[in-house]
Scaffold this active site. Structure first.
Site, PDB file in Angstrom:
ATOM      1  N   CYS A  68       0.835  -1.205   0.000  1.00 53.89           N
ATOM      2  CA  CYS A  68       0.000   0.000   0.000  1.00 53.89           C
ATOM      3  C   CYS A  68       0.877   1.266   0.000  1.00 53.89           C
ATOM      4  O   CYS A  68       1.567   1.505  -0.981  1.00 53.89           O
ATOM      5  CB  CYS A  68      -0.996  -0.058   1.148  1.00 53.89           C
ATOM      6  N   GLU A  95      -1.724  -7.908   5.991  1.00 55.89           N
ATOM      7  CA  GLU A  95      -1.626  -8.298   7.405  1.00 55.89           C
ATOM      8  C   GLU A  95      -2.988  -8.303   8.096  1.00 55.89           C
ATOM      9  O   GLU A  95      -3.079  -8.574   9.283  1.00 55.89           O
ATOM     10  CB  GLU A  95      -0.654  -7.355   8.139  1.00 55.89           C
ATOM     11  N   HIS A 118      -3.545  -4.561   1.889  1.00 51.83           N
ATOM     12  CA  HIS A 118      -2.960  -4.770   3.228  1.00 51.83           C
ATOM     13  C   HIS A 118      -2.964  -6.259   3.553  1.00 51.83           C
ATOM     14  O   HIS A 118      -3.996  -6.798   3.960  1.00 51.83           O
ATOM     15  CB  HIS A 118      -3.792  -4.033   4.290  1.00 51.83           C
TER      16      HIS A 118
HETATM   17  N1  GLN Z   1      -3.711   6.498   0.718  1.00 43.93           N
HETATM   18  C1  GLN Z   1      -2.441   6.242   1.353  1.00 43.93           C
HETATM   19  C2  GLN Z   1      -1.330   7.014   0.678  1.00 43.93           C
HETATM   20  O1  GLN Z   1      -1.487   7.525  -0.373  1.00 43.93           O
HETATM   21  C3  GLN Z   1      -2.099   4.765   1.350  1.00 43.93           C
HETATM   22  C4  GLN Z   1      -3.116   4.000   2.160  1.00 43.93           C
HETATM   23  C5  GLN Z   1      -2.598   2.759   2.820  1.00 43.93           C
HETATM   24  O2  GLN Z   1      -1.411   2.518   2.955  1.00 43.93           O
HETATM   25  N2  GLN Z   1      -3.542   1.976   3.288  1.00 43.93           N
HETATM   26  O3  GLN Z   1      -0.284   7.121   1.210  1.00 43.93           O
END
Ligand code: GLN
Length: 196
Positions: free
Chosen positions: A61, A156, A154
Site C-alpha cells: 500500500c 496483514e 494490506h
Molecule cells: N492512501 C495512502 C497514501 O497515499 C495509502 C493508504 C494505505 O497505505 N492503506 O499514502
C-alpha cells in the site's frame, strides 16, 4: 503475522536497525508521512541500497508507493527502486475502500481475500516486472521485480499468511509451500475477532 509463521521480525526506525536483516517490509500507512520520516531519519539511501543489493524488500500500500519509480503526484518523493508507475488513492476516498478476492500467481490454487484501504494502483509496469495479480478490470495490484515485491492491499489484516510466507521465501527463508494451510495463525485470527 511474520512471527506467527516462524520468522524473526523487528521494527526498523533508524538506519542502524537495517543491519543484518534478510528482508524489509515497508508497510501501509500514509506515504507522504513515510516519505518525510524516511528523509528525516536518513533511511532513504540505506533502504535503496538494500533493495539494490538484492535483499528482499516488500512495499504494501503506502509502502508500494514508496518503492515506485514514479507516481502521478508530486508528493511523496518515492525511493524509485522498482520499475513501476503508481497512482495514489486510485479508488477514491477512505470510504471507497473495498475487499476483493484475487488470483495471485505463485500462491497456489486458492483465491486470496485482499483488503484495499484508500489504496494505490499500478499504472505502468517495466519489462523486468512480473504481474502476480490484477483486479477484474486488469489493473495490476501485486507485482514482483526479482527481489522486490509490491502489493496495493494490506496483507496483514486477514489470517491468511500466504503472502508473508511467499516473502519470507524471497528473503531466504523456507521455500514457499503451495499446500500450506490458508488460515494458520490463531493469534492473528484472535486479534481480528477481538477488533470486530
Ligand atoms: N492512501 C495512502 C497514501 O497515499 C495509502 C493508504 C494505505 O497505505 N492503506 O499514502
Amino acid at each position: 503475522m511474520l512471527r506467527s509463521i516462524g520468522a524473526d521480525a523487528t521494527e526498523v526506525r533508524l538506519p542502524d536497525h537495517l543491519a543484518g536483516l534478510d528482508g524489509l517490509i515497508i508497510p501501509g500507512g500514509e506515504s507522504t508521512t513515510l516519505s518525510r520520516l524516511m528523509s528525516l531519519y536518513r533511511l532513504r539511501e540505506p533502504v535503496a541500497d538494500m533493495a539494490a543489493s538484492g535483499k528482499a524488500v516488500w512495499g504494501t500500500c503506502a509502502g508500494m508507493i514508496m518503492l515506485a519509480a514514479e507516481i502521478t503526484e508530486e508528493d511523496p518523493v518515492p525511493l524509485a527502486v522498482m520499475d513501476v508507475g503508481v497512482q495514489r488513492n486510485a479508488f477514491g476516498r477512505q470510504v471507497d475502500s473495498f475487499e476483493q478476492d484475487l488470483t495471485i500467481k505463485g500462491l497456489g490454487p486458492h483465491s486470496y481475500h485482499a483488503i484495499f484501504i484508500r489504496a494505490p494502483v499500478i499504472m505502468r509496469v517495466g519489462k523486468e516486472v512480473d504481474v502476480l495479480s490484477a483486479l477484474p478490470d486488469g489493473r495490476p495490484v501485486a507485482v514482483q521485480q526479482k527481489n522486490l515485491l509490491a502489493t496495493a492491499f494490506h496483507p496483514e489484516l486477514t489470517a491468511d499468511a500466504r503472502m508473508h510466507r511467499y516473502f519470507v521465501a524471497m528473503a531466504g527463508g523456507p521455500a514457499y509451500d503451495e499446500n500450506a494451510p490458508l488460515i494458520e495463525s490463531p493469534r492473528v485470527r484472535g486479534r481480528l475477532v477481538q477488533d470486530s
